[in-house]
Design an enzyme around this catalytic site. Structure first.
Site, PDB file in Angstrom:
ATOM      1  N   SER A 248       0.818  -1.215   0.000  1.00 49.77           N
ATOM      2  CA  SER A 248       0.000   0.000   0.000  1.00 49.77           C
ATOM      3  C   SER A 248       0.855   1.270   0.000  1.00 49.77           C
ATOM      4  CB  SER A 248      -0.960  -0.058   1.189  1.00 49.77           C
ATOM      5  OG  SER A 248      -2.095   0.690   0.904  1.00 49.77           O
ATOM      6  N   LYS A 252       4.198   2.106  -2.327  1.00 50.19           N
ATOM      7  CA  LYS A 252       4.564   3.263  -3.159  1.00 50.19           C
ATOM      8  C   LYS A 252       6.030   3.610  -2.864  1.00 50.19           C
ATOM      9  CE  LYS A 252      -0.053   5.162  -1.923  1.00 50.19           C
ATOM     10  NZ  LYS A 252      -1.034   4.496  -2.702  1.00 50.19           N
ATOM     11  N   TRP A 339     -10.238   0.010  -4.923  1.00 54.58           N
ATOM     12  CA  TRP A 339      -9.700   1.359  -4.657  1.00 54.58           C
ATOM     13  C   TRP A 339      -8.295   1.505  -5.235  1.00 54.58           C
ATOM     14  CZ3 TRP A 339     -11.363   5.932  -3.778  1.00 54.58           C
ATOM     15  CH2 TRP A 339     -10.647   6.892  -3.038  1.00 54.58           C
ATOM     16  N   HIS A 389      -7.777  -5.758   0.646  1.00 57.45           N
ATOM     17  CA  HIS A 389      -6.526  -5.006   0.773  1.00 57.45           C
ATOM     18  C   HIS A 389      -5.746  -5.544   1.970  1.00 57.45           C
ATOM     19  CE1 HIS A 389      -4.055  -1.496   0.097  1.00 57.45           C
ATOM     20  NE2 HIS A 389      -4.231  -1.038   1.317  1.00 57.45           N
TER      21      HIS A 389
HETATM   22  C1  GTR Z   1      -5.550   4.417   1.627  1.00 57.80           C
HETATM   23  C2  GTR Z   1      -4.956   5.201   0.503  1.00 57.80           C
HETATM   24  C3  GTR Z   1      -4.229   4.295  -0.420  1.00 57.80           C
HETATM   25  C4  GTR Z   1      -3.302   3.354   0.321  1.00 57.80           C
HETATM   26  C5  GTR Z   1      -3.901   2.857   1.609  1.00 57.80           C
HETATM   27  C6  GTR Z   1      -2.918   2.172   2.578  1.00 57.80           C
HETATM   28  O1  GTR Z   1      -6.292   5.198   2.465  1.00 57.80           O
HETATM   29  O2  GTR Z   1      -6.004   5.855  -0.162  1.00 57.80           O
HETATM   30  O3  GTR Z   1      -3.522   5.051  -1.379  1.00 57.80           O
HETATM   31  O4  GTR Z   1      -2.096   3.964   0.562  1.00 57.80           O
HETATM   32  O5  GTR Z   1      -4.505   3.856   2.332  1.00 57.80           O
HETATM   33  O6  GTR Z   1      -1.787   2.598   2.752  1.00 57.80           O
HETATM   34  O7  GTR Z   1      -3.354   1.192   3.178  1.00 57.80           O
END
Ligand code: GTR
Length: 408
Positions: A248, A252, A339, A389
């Protein structure tokens, strides 16, 4: 960090493939002067240009300052995980900035192997105490995300946080396969909130008056390189085989770290989404505007100027991942995490292909979006896992096979 229970993200965003529309990606193989990239030498020049464009427009410029580090081993356990592993804890101190907290690294080495071990290096979300159920890891005293609950009280971890994300870090499985794991809390480098920079590395490096100043993602990536600096000094580690891995927001950072620092042997981006593997121009799931609004501290301020004109960005995320070439790259999505835009992550990986070809390698080697739980690819790999996720054993099984085949 699944803040959306259904994995789909908030309402008002597009989850309809039919509405994505038409977009044109910047051409990887044409430089800013309009010249075609034909050779590896052309690519090295284009690569430098792209690195600069990503720094100036997306992540901010990573300060080139060399920072004096002091490594201090704080504990060694020769019989961790019931004798499977050697566990080390090492702190990185910043000699010229004693006001900064150290980065505390937790390392598990495979006890069975006599050779230096290849290593997965990934930051964690909730402190080293949360990646393992082993009780003798000091509870991180740093700022932690979260309201008041059992595991976090007034932004400090409690004893209840121990092992909380151990499921995401199958350390036994990793060391049994002959790999080491090195991890550290991402908040050691910068606590993840808009003012967090004031107590992290960005309080002493960079220039907050510039629109191109680095953001938190850049700081986390920088921290990964400092951990790699340490790993290069540790004879138990095969420093030519350090894999940058992240989930996540940390995914990045893992890509940006691997793009800038070619000492990383490979990169694994787990559900890195917007600002990670997913194409920015695809209108699906999270958007540039939304990420810059929810997380104003993650990227360079200049990135915000593209909120309402993504098509004007001089780069897109396939070009970021092309900077990993010819090194192995794994991009992973989850079907229940729309997402993050699984298809956009797949396409980001796909469009790196010309650069792998330039090096005589096959990247993904296919243009077909695979069914769920069908890993594909050669030097670039991809899967779209069933589920939300998260980081699961399924993901790690693929990463270990990828490492066995391409990094070992
Ligand atoms: C979310 C964000 C994503 C991702 C995620 C995470 O809120 O929108 O880009 O980074 O968090 O880190 O779990």
């Amino acid at each position: 960090s699944g803040q959306f229970a259904n994995g789909q993200g908030p309402e008002g965003y597009n989850y309809d493939e039919a509405k994505v529309g038409i977009y044109t990606l910047p051409d990887l193989l044409v430089n800013t002067k309009g010249k075609a990239v034909k050779t590896k030498v052309d690519w090295r020049n284009r690569r430098a240009e792209l690195l600069k464009l990503f720094a100036e427009n997306v992540y901010g410029e990573t300060p080139a300052n060399s920072v004096k580090l002091r490594f201090q081993t704080t504990s060694v356990d020769k019989s961790a995980l019931n004798g499977l592993a050697i566990r080390k804890q090492v702190s990185i101190f910043f000699v010229d900035y004693p006001q900064l907290p150290p980065i505390d690294i937790l390392i598990y080495l495979p006890k069975a192997s006599s050779k230096p071990a290849p290593v997965f290096l990934g930051l964690n979300f909730c402190g080293n105490h949360c990646v393992t159920t082993e009780a003798d890891i000091p509870l991180s005293a740093r700022w932690m995300m979260g309201g008041n609950n059992d595991a976090v009280n007034k932004n400090k971890a409690t004893e209840k946080a121990r092992g909380m994300q151990a499921r995401r870090w199958p350390i036994e499985m990793i060391v049994k396969r002959g790999y080491a794991l090195a991890t550290a809390y991402y908040g050691d480098i910068e606590p993840d909130f808009p003012q967090g920079w004031q107590s992290g590395i960005r309080s002493v490096l960079g220039d907050t008056t510039k629109a191109t100043n680095w953001g938190a993602v850049g700081a986390w990536a920088w921290g990964m390189s400092r951990i790699l600096d340490y790993l290069q000094t540790d004879p138990a580690i095969d420093a030519k085989r350090v894999i940058s891995i992240g989930h996540s927001r940390i995914g990045k950072a893992a890509i940006w770290a691997g793009a800038q620092d070619e000492r990383f042997a490979a990169v694994i981006a787990n559900e890195s989404g917007e600002g990670g593997a997913a194409l920015a121009r695809r209108w699906y799931g999270e958007t540039v505007e939304r990420i810059n609004t929810s997380f104003p501290h993650w990227f360079a301020d200049r990135y915000k100027t593209f909120n309402k004109r993504v098509a004007d960005l001089p780069v897109d995320q396939h070009e970021l991942m092309a900077l990993i070439a010819p090194r192995p790259l794994y991009v992973a999505s989850a079907d229940g995490d729309q997402w993050s835009d699984p298809k956009g992550e797949f396409l980001g990986a796909l469009h790196t292909e010309p650069i792998y070809r330039l090096y005589g390698k096959t990247g993904l080697g296919t243009t077909t979006f695979p069914a769920v739980d069908q890993p594909i690819g050669k030097t670039v790999r991809y899967h779209n896992r069933t589920g939300i996720h998260d980081v699961t054993d399924y993901d790690w099984e693929q990463y270990l096979r990828f490492a066995d085949e391409l990094v070992r």
